[in-house]
Design a protein around this motif. Sequence first.
Motif, short mmCIF file in Angstrom:
data_model
loop_
_atom_site.label_atom_id
_atom_site.label_comp_id
_atom_site.label_asym_id
_atom_site.label_seq_id
_atom_site.Cartn_x
_atom_site.Cartn_y
_atom_site.Cartn_z
N ARG A 111 23.57 1.82 14.84
CA ARG A 111 23.34 2.64 13.65
C ARG A 111 22.68 3.97 14.00
O ARG A 111 21.71 4.39 13.39
N GLU A 143 3.60 11.96 1.29
CA GLU A 143 4.02 10.63 0.91
C GLU A 143 5.49 10.39 1.21
O GLU A 143 5.89 9.30 1.57
N ALA A 144 6.29 11.44 1.01
CA ALA A 144 7.73 11.25 1.17
C ALA A 144 8.07 10.87 2.60
O ALA A 144 9.06 10.19 2.85
N ILE A 147 8.96 7.12 3.58
CA ILE A 147 10.25 6.43 3.40
C ILE A 147 11.03 6.40 4.71
O ILE A 147 11.38 5.32 5.18
N PHE A 150 9.22 4.21 7.33
CA PHE A 150 9.34 2.79 7.00
C PHE A 150 10.68 2.25 7.51
O PHE A 150 10.75 1.18 8.12
N LEU A 151 11.73 3.01 7.27
CA LEU A 151 13.06 2.55 7.69
C LEU A 151 13.18 2.58 9.21
O LEU A 151 13.78 1.67 9.81
N GLY A 154 11.34 -0.40 10.46
CA GLY A 154 11.90 -1.66 9.99
C GLY A 154 13.29 -1.96 10.53
O GLY A 154 13.61 -3.11 10.77
N ILE A 155 14.11 -0.94 10.71
CA ILE A 155 15.49 -1.22 11.14
C ILE A 155 15.59 -1.29 12.65
O ILE A 155 16.20 -2.19 13.20
N ARG A 161 8.92 -6.30 13.39
CA ARG A 161 9.06 -4.99 12.78
C ARG A 161 8.82 -5.01 11.27
O ARG A 161 8.26 -4.06 10.72
N VAL A 162 9.20 -6.11 10.61
CA VAL A 162 9.05 -6.14 9.15
C VAL A 162 7.58 -6.10 8.77
O VAL A 162 7.15 -5.33 7.91
N ALA A 165 6.23 -2.65 9.49
CA ALA A 165 6.69 -1.63 8.54
C ALA A 165 5.96 -1.75 7.21
O ALA A 165 5.51 -0.76 6.63
N PHE A 166 5.83 -2.99 6.73
CA PHE A 166 5.12 -3.19 5.46
C PHE A 166 3.67 -2.76 5.57
O PHE A 166 3.13 -2.13 4.67
N PHE A 169 3.40 0.96 5.55
CA PHE A 169 3.70 1.57 4.26
C PHE A 169 2.58 1.32 3.26
O PHE A 169 2.09 2.24 2.60
N LEU A 170 2.16 0.06 3.16
CA LEU A 170 1.20 -0.26 2.10
C LEU A 170 -0.19 0.32 2.39
O LEU A 170 -0.85 0.81 1.49
N PHE B 371 12.69 2.77 -4.53
CA PHE B 371 11.59 3.66 -4.16
C PHE B 371 11.11 4.44 -5.38
O PHE B 371 9.91 4.71 -5.53
N PRO B 377 7.11 9.66 -3.92
CA PRO B 377 7.71 10.99 -3.99
C PRO B 377 8.77 11.14 -2.91
O PRO B 377 8.71 10.43 -1.90
N PRO B 378 9.72 12.03 -3.05
CA PRO B 378 9.89 13.01 -4.13
C PRO B 378 10.82 12.52 -5.22
O PRO B 378 11.43 13.33 -5.90
N VAL B 409 0.68 0.33 -5.99
CA VAL B 409 0.81 -0.01 -4.57
C VAL B 409 1.22 -1.48 -4.42
O VAL B 409 2.09 -1.82 -3.61
N TYR B 423 18.03 -3.84 4.39
CA TYR B 423 18.15 -3.05 5.60
C TYR B 423 17.79 -3.81 6.87
O TYR B 423 18.36 -3.55 7.92
N PHE B 424 16.81 -4.70 6.79
CA PHE B 424 16.30 -5.27 8.03
C PHE B 424 16.90 -6.64 8.33
O PHE B 424 16.82 -7.11 9.44
#
Lengths: 500, 472
Positions: A111, A143-144, A147, A150-151, A154-155, A161-162, A165-166, A169-170, B371, B377-378, B409, B423-424
């Motif tokens: 990928r 913040e953006a 995303i 995270f991917l 995670g991927i 990895r999961v 990633a969590f 993110f959190l 999301f 965001p965004p 959160v 995805y995973f």
Amino acid sequence: MNLPILTIITFLPLIGVFFILFNKGEEERVGKISFHVSLLTSLLVFVLSLFLWFSFDKTISSFQFVEEKKWIIDFVKYKVGVDGISILFVVLTAFITPICIVATYNSVKFRKKDFFIALLVMETMMIGVFCSLDLFLFYLFFEAGLIPMFLIIGIWGGIRRVYAAFKFFLYTLLGSVFMLIAIIFIYMQTGTTDVEALLALDIPVQYQYLLWLGFFASFAVKTPMWPVHTWLPDAHVEAPTSGSVILAAILLKMAGYGFIRFSLGLFPVASDFFSPLVFSLSIIAIVYTSLVALVQKDMKKLIAYSSVAHMGFVTIGIFAFNSQGIEGSIFQMISHGIVSAALFLCVGVVYDRMHTRQISDYGGVSNVMPNYAIVFMIFILASLGLPGTSGFVGEILVLIGIFKTNYLVAFFAATGVVLSACYSLSLYRRVCFGEITNDKVKALKDINYSEFIILIPLLILVILLGVYPNIILDTISTSVESLVSVYNAKIATFNNLMIK
Amino acid sequence: MENINFIYPEIFIAISILGLLMVGVFKTNSFNLVTKLTSFMFLITIPIVFLNSTVSMKLFSNNYIVDELSSFLKILILGSSAFALFFTDQYIKKNKLDKFEYPVLITTAILGMFVMVSSNNLIGLYLGIELQSLSLYVLASLNRDSTKSTEAGVKYFVLGALSSGLLLYGCSLVYGFTGSTNYYVIAENFSADNIALLFGLVFILIGLAFKISAVPFHMWTPDVYEGAPTSVTAFFALAPKVAGFGAIIRILYIAFGNVFDEWQSILIFISVASMILGAVAAIGQTNIKRLMAYSSISHMGYGLAGLATGINEGVTASVIYIFLYVVMNIGSFACILIMKRKDIYLENIRDLSGLSKNHPLVAFCLTVMLFSLAGIPPLAGFFAKFYIFMAVVKADLIILAVIGLVTSVISAFYYLRIIKIMYFDPEQEKFDPISSKGVKISLALSTLLILFYFLNPSILNFFVNLASKSVQ
């Protein structure tokens, strides 16, 4: 010149994404085309950022290349600009991204198209963070970036990895929501989120403490400071090589940048008040995580813990509130950006061959990979701050800066220098020296052409910055001087008020 | 007579219902025809509503109001219902729900919702709610052969009847002590010293909270969402929430506007409870429809947080929130309707595993939706939450803002879990190819809107600002 250069630099990667998106066909071919497109885009961004740096006027401290556009009516403007503090981070981001892309070519097997898209989106977000001159815009980019990262973890990450990633993110999201409340509160109090206007303004002292804590919650997680650093080792270990590089080299610097720009600039009194807190957390980070790094069995984890320790230096330098300290911090961040990126790439080199990161699986690598051993050595030395490498300049400036304000903190911080030598050298010894115990190591081939291409520019920079640090210091000094003088003036007025 | 001029949409819908029923009864296998006619009718009604959207009229001795807010919400109700019909056509046929009563019942519910958002009178409100609810009860149990569906219908009916009873009791108390059912007169005569009146206020609030499934009156939601056919669930998640919000805004800000202090704490409690329960209870769900139920509970909490501020910005923020909530739910339910293997619709989250490899575009769209629902965001969902919290902070309810953001959160966790599965996790057998145009178009439109909302958020703000001014 009216060319909106910052907007172009920020959003150019998205145009690359656009081209990659419309690529269909065989997986192999698509991967190749995506690689070329993304490399081209990121190199273009890098060239533009260099152009930005050369046309940057180093003698003035105010924001340059400022662009302002209407965005959300009556509320937020789209406003970007750079000063001496932020411009180098833009250049660093633009410099690291192509390296990540080249590194990806070897380490990511499936990928690829999606990976390059994520990487380029990430670049836009990171540059956006350093360019934005509006709190709301800053938060948006800050913040953006979660995303794509995270991917990426995670991927393309490792076994756990999961979880990583969590956690990444959190943790970051939870920290950031407090900053969001603080931003909203600032807007309610002052009626603006324009950073330039806010820097000129005095935020009432009674609010500063809570607002400072709101921002601190976010930056402390991102830096990361002890005790909220635990996401970093996990994320680093599980992320693919280029993900780790981005994390260590740039993502962590967002927080340091945030401390300088917002915590110091907007809430000087609170920064002064809370500096003991920052110092204690940083000292714990330096001493504790250095000790933790010593006992690590995983190479990436060791470097991850060393990142926490190095970022401890950065926060100490920032809260020393003098020009040496802050300049040292910025220098340290940039140097650490380069060195940690290089170290992760070095680990990636052997990981791609052996598919293990356990230190005990290695040993005697220098016998079979002499060139690799030399390169790795230099980066290890830069990481522990040997004079002549970039790591030294940052550390010594930070120590000078903190020595002026607080002996005790300086003393503890200095122990970090010794400790970092301990774990770095021990890592190097266990990996490169000694007898070859593992048969797989015997079969290792030395670094190849593409790996060499990635590591050489980093190597040159590490030495160049170590020998001639003025390349960076020249650019940042004016802005830092003015930041410090404004800070001191604000503190002085506050103290006068208190005396009266 | 000039009053009639402003309720053309309602009259038109009422006549259409009768006409559609006639067509359905006298023509065999008329589902397709009736659905087409209904969609056509929606399309005609939207401009009719729009024509009145700039006026602010008090009709029938102040008992029925047509203003910017009601027009905005009515268009939203019509639009979302049109989508709900549009993207579920295939599901309905596959599951043999293609009875002509289906679109007719939806239209009846819409008429009820129109009355709910426009009514300025307790009796009108009650009639609107009942017209809407009775249609929804039937819709929930539309799949007569399925025990789950009938159970959902009965459960919804029993609890709904109870809440209507409470609402009616509250209305009678308020009427008894203020002497009128008109909101303006109630506002004039309402005195906070009168305990019975406060009782009435609380009972009315309970009845309305039930309709928008706010905690602690949410118990029916997960079961009904899960049991009802997915096409009906999608409709439940959209239009009734808009109508419920419209009714709540009008009754709180007009009838009980003077006793803001009395209901603010109730609303804050409901809002906080919804946010927390929605976030925490959804973590353990494996059925995606149940998960959407809890997600809608927590989103209602955010919407109510905006109303709890009692300021203009709060109402604006809530209306923006409900608008974007509707868009996000259209997208999410369109994705749920794609989950189909060998002509069987799936509902387990696990079935999404590896979606990103089999259907990268669908996975991307659902990721954007999730999301956005999580408020990252965004994407548009972030702006929706942001406006809410801005109003909340402005009203000096910082603790509410902190709780809201922390729960956001927590809820991010279960949205991320779905993304993780897509995805995973390893891929499974592919879903059936998407043959429904409705699903494709709804998904594409909602994704584009959510993804590019940030480019110019001011357009929506402008309309909503106009709308929310009318209740101040």
